[in-house]
Design an enzyme around this catalytic site. Structure first.
Site, mmCIF file in Angstrom:
data_model
loop_
_atom_site.group_PDB
_atom_site.id
_atom_site.type_symbol
_atom_site.label_atom_id
_atom_site.label_comp_id
_atom_site.label_asym_id
_atom_site.label_seq_id
_atom_site.Cartn_x
_atom_site.Cartn_y
_atom_site.Cartn_z
ATOM 1 N N LYS A 55 -69.078 18.551 14.860
ATOM 2 C CA LYS A 55 -68.240 17.526 15.479
ATOM 3 C C LYS A 55 -67.313 18.165 16.515
ATOM 4 C CE LYS A 55 -68.854 14.591 11.490
ATOM 5 N NZ LYS A 55 -68.432 14.153 10.167
ATOM 6 N N GLN A 99 -63.270 14.322 6.372
ATOM 7 C CA GLN A 99 -64.642 14.657 5.982
ATOM 8 C C GLN A 99 -64.836 14.413 4.479
ATOM 9 O OE1 GLN A 99 -67.127 15.664 8.213
ATOM 10 N NE2 GLN A 99 -68.454 15.365 6.433
ATOM 11 N N ASP A 122 -64.232 6.530 11.736
ATOM 12 C CA ASP A 122 -65.371 6.426 10.821
ATOM 13 C C ASP A 122 -65.610 4.976 10.408
ATOM 14 O OD1 ASP A 122 -66.902 8.636 10.260
ATOM 15 O OD2 ASP A 122 -65.501 9.469 8.789
#
Ligand code: NDP
Length: 295
Positions: A55, A99, A122
């Site tokens: 990322k 994460q 997200d």
């Protein structure tokens, strides 16, 4: 024998990343600010480290400032929530990504709910999940968004197609169901308690496999000409001990029956990261009062 068309996720993702870089460049010129993405990694989960590094690299390629936040695995839930609160307040940061998975002593729902919904790139905050199900503007979770974008390269119109989603997780299966319904598909969900999964899949125009079961979907599960999207990323080291991943779809047998198929690697995986960049730019535009860019 006619083999399925292989949907090249790497190429589609590269095009999206180029588009992301263009939007980031425009933002810099028009506002004098750079879009910023903070990734929060708690502990030292090896796969998570790989994802977070990927990322960060993608951000660099798209002129998005990356803030790499590493926190110890024994951090308390309250402390982690307060770290996120700081990122919420930081004007340089447009997107905050925590994460997953988190260590077991931390409640992921509390932590995901502590992210500012405007920075929730997200799309896992309950407010954004609710907006997705209500068909309102939101942040569309990256992996399901990537799947739909790949599907649209094969089917301009998804209306009336029977789509089977294998898996019902909050991060992949459920948001996919919402997106497929919005596209007017008829949707069936297969999960670990489903009977006759093979029969159900055989009736589908589209099968999206997100179960985390290597090679589960075989050629005789697929209707001739159907489109198959493989979300699975399952470690399958070679006998020599080299790292390798395989999907949930048995590529060889399915590609003899399907009309189109995504490979693993090189299918959904690269799209997930490209969609994360797009969500970060969407968040950056919205936070600056700029209309959503066409993507
Ligand atoms: P989860 O483990 O959270 O969910 C798996 C789902 O699959 C569950 O709903 C489970 O059912 C269902 N399932 C498990 N076994 C079977 C079975 N035998 N038959 C039918 N359904 C089954 O996984 P995720 O959703 O997080 O991830 C799924 C896969 O996608 C993994 O391989 C993961 O690595 C990959 N992934 C890939 C990404 C990418 O960028 N390409 C991003 C995210 C994930 P139940 O609910 O009944 O337990």
């Amino acid at each position: 024998m006619r083999l399925a068309t292989v949907i090249d996720g790497t190429a589609h993702a590269a095009a999206l990343r180029r588009r992301a870089a263009e939007i980031a460049g425009r933002l810099r010129r028009e506002t004098g600010t750079a879009p910023g993405l903070a990734t929060v990694l708690v502990g030292d989960h090896p796969a998570s480290q790989v994802y977070v590094r990927a990322k960060g690299r993608a951000c660099a390629g798209a002129e998005v400032s990356a803030f790499d936040i590493r926190l110890p695995g024994d951090i308390s839930e309250a402390r982690l929530a307060s770290e996120i609160e700081q990122l919420n307040r930081d004007e340089r940061i447009d997107g905050v990504l925590v994460q997953l998975p988190l260590p077991r002593h931390i409640d992921p729902h509390r932590i995901l709910g502590s992210i500012d919904p405007a920075k929730d790139v997200d799309g896992f905050h309950p407010l954004n999940v609710g907006r997705l199900w209500n068909g309102l503007p939101t942040m569309i979770p990256c992996t399901p968004q990537g799947c739909i974008r790949l599907l649209r390269t094969v089917h301009i119109d998804l209306s009336g197609r029977h789509a089977v989603v294998i898996g019902r997780s909050n991060i992949v299966g459920k948001p996919l169901v919402a997106l497929l319904l919005q596209a007017d598909c008829t949707v069936t969900v297969v999960h670990s308690k489903t009977r006759n999964a093979d029969e159900i899949c055989r009736s589908a125009d589209i099968v999206i496999a997100a179960a985390g079961r290597p090679g589960m979907v075989k050629g005789d599960w697929i209707k001739p000409g159907a489109t198959v999207i493989d979300v699975g990323i399952n470690p399958a080291p070679t006998p020599e001990g080299r790292g390798r991943v395989v999907g949930d779809v048995d590529f060889l047998s399915v590609s003899e029956i399907a009309g189109a198929i995504t490979p693993v690697p090189g299918g959904v995986g690269p799209m997930t990261i490209a969609c994360l960049l797009l969500n970060t730019l969407l968040a950056a535009c919205r936070r600056r009062g700029i209309a959503d860019p066409a993507i």
